[in-house]
Design a protein around this motif. Structure first.
Motif, PDB file in Angstrom:
ATOM      1  N   ILE A   1       0.849  -1.195   0.000  1.00 30.28           N
ATOM      2  CA  ILE A   1       0.000   0.000   0.000  1.00 30.28           C
ATOM      3  C   ILE A   1       0.885   1.246   0.000  1.00 30.28           C
ATOM      4  N   ILE A   2       0.599   2.175  -0.903  1.00 34.07           N
ATOM      5  CA  ILE A   2       1.312   3.451  -0.995  1.00 34.07           C
ATOM      6  C   ILE A   2       0.337   4.556  -0.603  1.00 34.07           C
ATOM      7  N   GLU A   3       0.757   5.408   0.318  1.00 35.29           N
ATOM      8  CA  GLU A   3      -0.147   6.425   0.855  1.00 35.29           C
ATOM      9  C   GLU A   3       0.418   7.835   0.681  1.00 35.29           C
ATOM     10  N   THR A   4      -0.484   8.823   0.762  1.00 35.74           N
ATOM     11  CA  THR A   4      -0.153  10.248   0.681  1.00 35.74           C
ATOM     12  C   THR A   4       0.504  10.595  -0.652  1.00 35.74           C
ATOM     13  N   LEU A   5      -0.044  10.066  -1.723  1.00 34.91           N
ATOM     14  CA  LEU A   5       0.432  10.393  -3.068  1.00 34.91           C
ATOM     15  C   LEU A   5      -0.094  11.758  -3.507  1.00 34.91           C
ATOM     16  N   ASP A   6       0.616  12.372  -4.436  1.00 31.36           N
ATOM     17  CA  ASP A   6       0.154  13.600  -5.082  1.00 31.36           C
ATOM     18  C   ASP A   6      -0.317  13.218  -6.483  1.00 31.36           C
ATOM     19  N   LEU A   7      -1.610  13.145  -6.669  1.00 22.89           N
ATOM     20  CA  LEU A   7      -2.182  12.690  -7.938  1.00 22.89           C
ATOM     21  C   LEU A   7      -2.878  13.808  -8.705  1.00 22.89           C
ATOM     22  N   GLU A   8      -2.719  15.042  -8.259  1.00 26.96           N
ATOM     23  CA  GLU A   8      -3.472  16.135  -8.885  1.00 26.96           C
ATOM     24  C   GLU A   8      -2.961  16.480 -10.282  1.00 26.96           C
ATOM     25  N   GLU A   9      -1.642  16.560 -10.463  1.00 26.97           N
ATOM     26  CA  GLU A   9      -1.110  16.948 -11.772  1.00 26.97           C
ATOM     27  C   GLU A   9      -1.416  15.891 -12.825  1.00 26.97           C
ATOM     28  N   ILE A  10      -1.175  14.640 -12.474  1.00 22.72           N
ATOM     29  CA  ILE A  10      -1.394  13.581 -13.467  1.00 22.72           C
ATOM     30  C   ILE A  10      -2.877  13.460 -13.809  1.00 22.72           C
ATOM     31  N   ALA A  11      -3.748  13.703 -12.824  1.00 25.51           N
ATOM     32  CA  ALA A  11      -5.184  13.663 -13.092  1.00 25.51           C
ATOM     33  C   ALA A  11      -5.616  14.838 -13.962  1.00 25.51           C
ATOM     34  N   ALA A  12      -5.054  16.009 -13.684  1.00 30.43           N
ATOM     35  CA  ALA A  12      -5.416  17.193 -14.462  1.00 30.43           C
ATOM     36  C   ALA A  12      -5.050  17.031 -15.937  1.00 30.43           C
ATOM     37  N   GLU A  13      -4.015  16.264 -16.208  1.00 32.71           N
ATOM     38  CA  GLU A  13      -3.592  16.045 -17.587  1.00 32.71           C
ATOM     39  C   GLU A  13      -4.308  14.863 -18.232  1.00 32.71           C
ATOM     40  N   GLY A  14      -5.157  14.189 -17.473  1.00 34.72           N
ATOM     41  CA  GLY A  14      -5.911  13.086 -18.039  1.00 34.72           C
ATOM     42  C   GLY A  14      -5.066  11.872 -18.374  1.00 34.72           C
ATOM     43  N   ILE A  15      -3.982  11.677 -17.641  1.00 35.06           N
ATOM     44  CA  ILE A  15      -3.094  10.530 -17.869  1.00 35.06           C
ATOM     45  C   ILE A  15      -3.534   9.403 -16.946  1.00 35.06           C
ATOM     46  N   HIS A  16      -3.956   8.307 -17.540  1.00 32.59           N
ATOM     47  CA  HIS A  16      -4.496   7.202 -16.751  1.00 32.59           C
ATOM     48  C   HIS A  16      -3.663   5.924 -16.853  1.00 32.59           C
ATOM     49  N   GLU A  17      -2.724   5.872 -17.767  1.00 32.52           N
ATOM     50  CA  GLU A  17      -1.868   4.704 -17.948  1.00 32.52           C
ATOM     51  C   GLU A  17      -0.445   5.173 -18.174  1.00 32.52           C
ATOM     52  N   PHE A  18       0.518   4.551 -17.507  1.00 34.37           N
ATOM     53  CA  PHE A  18       1.893   5.040 -17.546  1.00 34.37           C
ATOM     54  C   PHE A  18       2.824   3.959 -17.011  1.00 34.37           C
ATOM     55  N   THR A  19       4.116   4.210 -17.139  1.00 31.43           N
ATOM     56  CA  THR A  19       5.117   3.357 -16.508  1.00 31.43           C
ATOM     57  C   THR A  19       5.342   3.882 -15.102  1.00 31.43           C
ATOM     58  N   PHE A  20       5.155   3.019 -14.131  1.00 33.86           N
ATOM     59  CA  PHE A  20       5.273   3.399 -12.727  1.00 33.86           C
ATOM     60  C   PHE A  20       6.631   2.937 -12.206  1.00 33.86           C
ATOM     61  N   VAL A  21       7.334   3.858 -11.525  1.00 32.78           N
ATOM     62  CA  VAL A  21       8.667   3.560 -10.994  1.00 32.78           C
ATOM     63  C   VAL A  21       8.691   3.916  -9.512  1.00 32.78           C
ATOM     64  N   LEU A  22       9.157   2.992  -8.695  1.00 30.20           N
ATOM     65  CA  LEU A  22       9.254   3.221  -7.252  1.00 30.20           C
ATOM     66  C   LEU A  22      10.311   2.279  -6.682  1.00 30.20           C
ATOM     67  N   SER A  23      11.105   2.803  -5.761  1.00 33.02           N
ATOM     68  CA  SER A  23      12.060   1.952  -5.052  1.00 33.02           C
ATOM     69  C   SER A  23      12.104   2.380  -3.592  1.00 33.02           C
ATOM     70  N   PRO A  24      11.720   1.486  -2.667  1.00 37.10           N
ATOM     71  CA  PRO A  24      11.814   1.833  -1.248  1.00 37.10           C
ATOM     72  C   PRO A  24      13.270   1.890  -0.801  1.00 37.10           C
ATOM     73  N   LEU A  25      13.522   2.598   0.291  1.00 33.96           N
ATOM     74  CA  LEU A  25      14.836   2.516   0.918  1.00 33.96           C
ATOM     75  C   LEU A  25      15.017   1.109   1.484  1.00 33.96           C
ATOM     76  N   PRO A  26      16.203   0.529   1.354  1.00 27.47           N
ATOM     77  CA  PRO A  26      16.417  -0.839   1.840  1.00 27.47           C
ATOM     78  C   PRO A  26      16.636  -0.877   3.348  1.00 27.47           C
ATOM     79  N   LEU A  27      15.623  -0.468   4.087  1.00 32.86           N
ATOM     80  CA  LEU A  27      15.701  -0.418   5.548  1.00 32.86           C
ATOM     81  C   LEU A  27      15.434  -1.822   6.086  1.00 32.86           C
ATOM     82  N   PHE A  28      16.481  -2.502   6.490  1.00 35.37           N
ATOM     83  CA  PHE A  28      16.341  -3.914   6.837  1.00 35.37           C
ATOM     84  C   PHE A  28      15.359  -4.105   7.987  1.00 35.37           C
ATOM     85  N   GLY A  29      14.345  -4.905   7.733  1.00 35.36           N
ATOM     86  CA  GLY A  29      13.385  -5.272   8.761  1.00 35.36           C
ATOM     87  C   GLY A  29      12.365  -4.220   9.114  1.00 35.36           C
TER      88      GLY A  29
END
Length: 294
Positions: free
Chosen positions: A244-272
């Motif tokens: 689950i990803i929370e507190t996203l900023d989706l206003e710009e992408i919604a305003a441009e009507g972009i509904h499909e895209f390449t999604f990129v995300l990498s968490p910090l490797p915080l062990f445990g």
């Protein structure tokens, strides 16, 4: 015989990697993460963000005149735009896969369910812009986004959710993030719109890899109830193993009507750790025009 050196450099080689070729054709990156700052709205259940400079320019100056500043951060891993690892939520003493929650966290870390186990993501992203599909600017406080809403949105957008997708559900509540004070975004008294248990089961049934939203807890919060009941977290994290990803900023992408895209995300490797701050990106094709890249 004289010769003239080229000032333009060698012609670019044709990339062997199709992905690199696509990047050279032109892409645009939209930042879906929130800026981190002292006093930003966040769940009261987690340590607040704090930033300070233990060393400032001029505190120590080298013989050559150089000086450096550095930082210290204190924050919870579920503050700002962040991802929940499978260690974050248990139900009836069990984590995802039936692991005993107490045993899994012995030693103060979760070796098998921590955020370090989340592989970097580069996959198909889908924005389900629910209020736009409902003909509204924003979902009402405490509104439960139903399965019918989700299905109507994907149908109107022509973006069916497929296995392995990252599905971002916009409620419009992200507009409250920069409202004066912190109470509006937290929404304890008003409630916060989001999916409920049935919506979470729908997302799990579509076999999403991860889901996200523009609100503080992803799911619907009832007026006056705060975080007292989080059934969607149970369904997604404990039963289905969906991040689950929370507190996203989706206003710009919604305003441009972009509904499909390449999604990129990498968490910090915080062990445990049970979660990590993240900076999600939406990458879309945007062919280079004119003279190309300089």
């Amino acid at each position: 015989m004289s010769s003239t050196a080229s000032i333009t450099g060698p012609a670019p080689t044709k990339p062997r990697d199709p992905l690199l070729a696509a990047v050279r054709e032109g892409v645009r990156v939209l930042d879906l993460g929130r800026r981190l700052y002292i006093g930003m709205p966040q769940s009261p259940n987690h340590p607040a963000y704090w930033h300070t400079l233990p060393r400032r320019h001029g505190d120590r100056v080298r013989e050559d005149g150089g000086s450096a500043a550095n930082d210290m951060l204190v924050m919870g891993t579920h503050v700002g735009t962040h991802i929940d690892a499978l260690a974050h939520v248990s139900h009836q003493g069990k984590l995802f896969g039936g692991a005993d929650a107490r045993t899994a966290g012995e030693g103060g870390v979760y070796p098998d369910h921590g955020v370090h186990t989340i592989a970097p993501m580069m996959c198909r992203g889908i924005l389900l812009d629910v209020p736009a599909a409902l003909g509204a600017e924003v979902c009402e406080p405490g509104y439960e986004i139903t399965v019918a809403d989700l299905e109507a949105t994907e149908r109107l957008q022509k973006t069916p959710v497929e296995p392995g997708d990252v599905v971002l559900v916009r409620s419009g509540w992200g507009r409250q993030f920069d409202a004066p004070g912190r109470d509006a975004f937290i929404g304890h008294d008003s409630g916060v719109p989001g999916v409920g248990e049935s919506g979470a089961r729908w997302l799990a049934g579509r076999r999403a890899h991860a889901v996200g939203a523009d609100s503080i807890a992803f799911e619907r919060l009832a007026p006056g109830a705060g975080h007292s009941s989080l059934p969607a977290h149970r369904v997604l994290l404990v039963e289905a193993g969906i991040y689950i990803i929370e507190t996203l900023d989706l206003e710009e992408i919604a305003a441009e009507g972009i509904h499909e895209f390449t999604f990129v995300l990498s968490p910090l490797p915080l062990f445990g750790a049970t979660g990590s701050p993240v900076r999600p990106l939406a990458v879309i094709s945007e062919p280079v025009t004119g003279g190309g890249r300089g």
